[in-house]
Every structure is written in structure tokens, then in C-alpha cells.
Write a protein that holds these residues in place. Structure first.
Motif, PDB file in Angstrom:
ATOM      1  N   VAL A  91      18.387  -9.202 -72.689  1.00 41.89           N
ATOM      2  CA  VAL A  91      18.284  -8.232 -73.790  1.00 41.89           C
ATOM      3  C   VAL A  91      17.228  -7.178 -73.468  1.00 41.89           C
ATOM      4  N   LYS A  92      16.126  -7.617 -72.902  1.00 41.51           N
ATOM      5  CA  LYS A  92      15.033  -6.700 -72.581  1.00 41.51           C
ATOM      6  C   LYS A  92      15.449  -5.693 -71.517  1.00 41.51           C
ATOM      7  N   VAL A  93      16.292  -6.116 -70.561  1.00 41.18           N
ATOM      8  CA  VAL A  93      16.800  -5.191 -69.546  1.00 41.18           C
ATOM      9  C   VAL A  93      17.553  -4.047 -70.212  1.00 41.18           C
ATOM     10  N   TYR A  94      18.430  -4.384 -71.168  1.00 39.79           N
ATOM     11  CA  TYR A  94      19.203  -3.353 -71.866  1.00 39.79           C
ATOM     12  C   TYR A  94      18.303  -2.454 -72.703  1.00 39.79           C
ATOM     13  N   VAL A  95      17.271  -3.019 -73.309  1.00 31.75           N
ATOM     14  CA  VAL A  95      16.335  -2.223 -74.110  1.00 31.75           C
ATOM     15  C   VAL A  95      15.587  -1.227 -73.228  1.00 31.75           C
ATOM     16  N   VAL A  96      15.100  -1.708 -72.085  1.00 26.65           N
ATOM     17  CA  VAL A  96      14.365  -0.829 -71.158  1.00 26.65           C
ATOM     18  C   VAL A  96      15.293   0.239 -70.590  1.00 26.65           C
ATOM     19  N   LYS A  97      16.543  -0.155 -70.304  1.00 28.52           N
ATOM     20  CA  LYS A  97      17.521   0.813 -69.793  1.00 28.52           C
ATOM     21  C   LYS A  97      17.767   1.922 -70.807  1.00 28.52           C
ATOM     22  N   GLU A  98      17.957   1.554 -72.079  1.00 26.77           N
ATOM     23  CA  GLU A  98      18.164   2.546 -73.127  1.00 26.77           C
ATOM     24  C   GLU A  98      16.919   3.399 -73.326  1.00 26.77           C
ATOM     25  N   HIS A  99      15.756   2.795 -73.164  1.00 30.28           N
ATOM     26  CA  HIS A  99      14.497   3.520 -73.282  1.00 30.28           C
ATOM     27  C   HIS A  99      14.402   4.587 -72.192  1.00 30.28           C
ATOM     28  N   ALA A 100      14.760   4.199 -70.967  1.00 32.51           N
ATOM     29  CA  ALA A 100      14.734   5.148 -69.848  1.00 32.51           C
ATOM     30  C   ALA A 100      15.760   6.254 -70.061  1.00 32.51           C
ATOM     31  N   ASN A 101      16.936   5.883 -70.559  1.00 31.93           N
ATOM     32  CA  ASN A 101      17.993   6.865 -70.798  1.00 31.93           C
ATOM     33  C   ASN A 101      17.575   7.866 -71.872  1.00 31.93           C
ATOM     34  N   LEU A 102      16.948   7.373 -72.933  1.00 29.91           N
ATOM     35  CA  LEU A 102      16.467   8.254 -73.995  1.00 29.91           C
ATOM     36  C   LEU A 102      15.422   9.226 -73.470  1.00 29.91           C
ATOM     37  N   ALA A 103      14.538   8.731 -72.623  1.00 31.82           N
ATOM     38  CA  ALA A 103      13.468   9.574 -72.068  1.00 31.82           C
ATOM     39  C   ALA A 103      14.046  10.726 -71.251  1.00 31.82           C
ATOM     40  N   VAL A 104      14.997  10.435 -70.340  1.00 35.30           N
ATOM     41  CA  VAL A 104      15.530  11.496 -69.483  1.00 35.30           C
ATOM     42  C   VAL A 104      16.440  12.446 -70.249  1.00 35.30           C
ATOM     43  N   GLU A 105      17.169  11.924 -71.255  1.00 36.74           N
ATOM     44  CA  GLU A 105      18.031  12.796 -72.053  1.00 36.74           C
ATOM     45  C   GLU A 105      17.187  13.771 -72.874  1.00 36.74           C
ATOM     46  N   TRP A 144      25.419  23.872 -62.908  1.00 37.25           N
ATOM     47  CA  TRP A 144      24.530  24.849 -63.528  1.00 37.25           C
ATOM     48  C   TRP A 144      23.847  24.264 -64.764  1.00 37.25           C
ATOM     49  N   ARG A 145      23.215  23.119 -64.522  1.00 34.64           N
ATOM     50  CA  ARG A 145      22.511  22.429 -65.597  1.00 34.64           C
ATOM     51  C   ARG A 145      21.272  21.740 -65.042  1.00 34.64           C
ATOM     52  N   LEU A 146      20.356  21.451 -65.938  1.00 36.75           N
ATOM     53  CA  LEU A 146      19.140  20.733 -65.573  1.00 36.75           C
ATOM     54  C   LEU A 146      19.456  19.242 -65.506  1.00 36.75           C
ATOM     55  N   GLU A 147      18.990  18.581 -64.441  1.00 40.86           N
ATOM     56  CA  GLU A 147      19.228  17.155 -64.261  1.00 40.86           C
ATOM     57  C   GLU A 147      17.882  16.458 -64.031  1.00 40.86           C
ATOM     58  N   ILE A 148      17.603  15.474 -64.840  1.00 43.45           N
ATOM     59  CA  ILE A 148      16.322  14.766 -64.797  1.00 43.45           C
ATOM     60  C   ILE A 148      16.549  13.308 -64.404  1.00 43.45           C
ATOM     61  N   LYS A 149      15.848  12.876 -63.373  1.00 47.67           N
ATOM     62  CA  LYS A 149      15.908  11.476 -62.954  1.00 47.67           C
ATOM     63  C   LYS A 149      14.530  10.855 -63.155  1.00 47.67           C
ATOM     64  N   SER A 150      14.518   9.651 -63.715  1.00 47.32           N
ATOM     65  CA  SER A 150      13.253   8.947 -63.883  1.00 47.32           C
ATOM     66  C   SER A 150      13.529   7.455 -64.023  1.00 47.32           C
ATOM     67  N   THR A 151      12.471   6.693 -64.217  1.00 49.14           N
ATOM     68  CA  THR A 151      12.613   5.240 -64.381  1.00 49.14           C
ATOM     69  C   THR A 151      11.717   4.743 -65.515  1.00 49.14           C
ATOM     70  N   ALA A 152      12.067   3.570 -66.023  1.00 47.81           N
ATOM     71  CA  ALA A 152      11.204   2.826 -66.940  1.00 47.81           C
ATOM     72  C   ALA A 152      11.052   1.434 -66.340  1.00 47.81           C
ATOM     73  N   THR A 153       9.891   0.852 -66.492  1.00 43.10           N
ATOM     74  CA  THR A 153       9.603  -0.427 -65.841  1.00 43.10           C
ATOM     75  C   THR A 153       9.955  -1.616 -66.738  1.00 43.10           C
ATOM     76  N   PHE A 154      10.774  -2.513 -66.180  1.00 41.20           N
ATOM     77  CA  PHE A 154      11.122  -3.762 -66.857  1.00 41.20           C
ATOM     78  C   PHE A 154      10.185  -4.858 -66.367  1.00 41.20           C
ATOM     79  N   GLU A 155       9.512  -5.519 -67.308  1.00 40.34           N
ATOM     80  CA  GLU A 155       8.635  -6.636 -66.983  1.00 40.34           C
ATOM     81  C   GLU A 155       9.245  -7.904 -67.566  1.00 40.34           C
ATOM     82  N   SER A 156       9.619  -8.817 -66.691  1.00 40.11           N
ATOM     83  CA  SER A 156      10.322 -10.018 -67.148  1.00 40.11           C
ATOM     84  C   SER A 156       9.391 -10.973 -67.882  1.00 40.11           C
TER      85      SER A 156
END
Length: 216
Positions: free
Chosen positions: A33-47, A173-185
Motif C-alpha cells: 500500500v505504501k508503494v502505491y501511496v509514494v508512487k501517487e505522491h511522486a506523480n502528483l509532485a511532477v504533474e 512541444w510541452r514541458l516534461e518533468i521527471k523526478s522521484t519520491a523515496t519509498f522507505e519500507s
């Protein structure tokens, strides 16, 4: 009697073993569950970062259009004579049409600019010059204000600024942002070890197709 006591001992051992298995399954479930939460957190940040960066590019677009519209250069005067209105007002008129059809303000402006600007950019070198003054001489250049805005959003969302990459796609012709969020098990300190993992995500801004006419 001894047999009964022995059976009780076996039942206790079995119960402890079962509780241990349940605990392991619980920890694994929490980690998934935490993996999915961190993934959504990272996705929200870059969006959010991509949207904020695109908003800066739209500000610079409006600045470039206004600089052309208010110029006393013959090209600006000729454009008003041919179109019957300034470029800024043409965009605003078209933007209102899109908003009347349900588009939000930012999306309506982008659609209007994509429709109005390309033809004018190909006709009036001065207009193109006003854009390159604000965006840079190459489409691959990222204005400093865009970089700082993107990094601020990444930091606010506690994504990893050191992993953040900011690119402007010359294909979309768009801005593209790549980043990460850290998952701590989460660990049970016995069977499941604790580890850190950076989860990457990519965010995309709206397509500013009119910029193709600036750089091509």
C-alpha cells in the motif's frame, strides 16, 4: 493428563506460529500500500510542477504578444491593419469562444494561442523575436523562472529535487518533468529487511504547439 497438557502446548505453539505469519502478511500488505501511496505522491509532485512550469511559459507568451502589440514597429501596425485587431485581442476573443464551450481559462488560452499565433509568427519576424527574447534562442533552453518554479513545487511536495529533470519536448512541444519520491519500507526486524527505493514518475504540461513556429 500429560497428553492433554502436551496438546495445549502444541496449540500454543501453533497459535504463535499463526500470529507470526499474520504479522508478516500485515507488514507486506502495508508495504505494498505504501508503494502505491509514494508512487501517487511522486506523480502528483511532477504533474503539479509541469502545470506550474507551463503557467510560467504562458506568462512569457503573454509578455511577448503584448510587447509586439504595443510596438510602433511597422510590422505591428501592419498586423493590426490586416487582422483588424491586435494579436492579444484576437487570442482573447478566441479564448472566450473556447470558454463558452466549457474549456477552463488556461486550456482555452492555450487552444486560442495554438490557433492564432503560428500564422502570425511565420509572417512577422518581430513577433518571433519577442518570443526568443523571453524563451531563449533554442527550444531546448529552459527559462530560469521555469526551473525555479518547478523546483519549488517539487520541494513543497517533498519529492527528490536532486533527481528532478526539466525538459521541453520538441516533439510534443510541452514541458516534461521527471523526478522521484523515496519509498522507505516497514520492517518486522526479522524476516523483512528495511530498505529505501526511489520511485520515478513523469509529469507533462499542455502542448504549446505555437512554439514550433518560433523555432522552426
Amino acid at each position: 493428563m500429560k497428553y492433554v497438557q502436551n496438546e495445549k502446548g502444541n496449540a500454543t505453539f501453533y497459535l504463535l506460529w499463526l500470529l507470526g505469519i499474520v504479522a508478516i502478511i500485515f507488514v507486506l500488505t502495508i508495504n505494498i500500500v505504501k508503494v502505491y501511496v509514494v508512487k501517487e505522491h511522486a506523480n502528483l509532485a511532477v504533474e503539479q510542477a509541469a502545470l506550474a512550469g507551463t503557467a510560467v511559459l504562458l506568462e512569457k507568451t503573454k509578455e511577448a504578444v503584448e510587447a509586439f502589440d504595443t510596438s510602433i514597429d511597422p510590422q505591428s501596425l501592419a498586423q493590426k491593419g490586416i487582422d483588424g485587431n491586435s494579436i492579444g485581442k484576437l487570442i482573447e476573443k478566441k479564448k472566450k469562444e473556447y470558454m463558452d464551450n466549457g474549456a477552463d481559462e488556461a486550456d482555452a488560452y492555450i487552444k486560442a494561442a495554438n490557433e492564432i499565433l503560428p500564422k502570425r509568427l511565420s509572417i512577422y519576424p518581430l513577433l518571433k523575436n519577442k518570443f526568443t527574447e523571453r524563451f531563449g534562442s533554442s527550444a531546448s533552453e529552459i527559462p530560469d523562472k521555469v526551473r525555479s518554479t518547478v523546483q519549488d513545487i517539487i520541494n513543497e511536495n517533498k519529492a527528490n529535487s536532486e533527481d528532478t529533470e526539466i525538459e521541453f519536448s520538441q516533439e510534443k512541444w510541452r514541458l516534461e518533468i521527471k523526478s522521484t519520491a523515496t519509498f522507505e519500507s516497514i520492517s518486522d526486524h526479522k524476516y523483512i529487511s528495511k530498505f529505501l527505493e526511489d520511485i520515478p514518475q513523469v509529469g507533462y504540461g499542455s502542448s504549446l504547439k505555437y512554439l514550433e513556429s518560433v523555432y522552426n
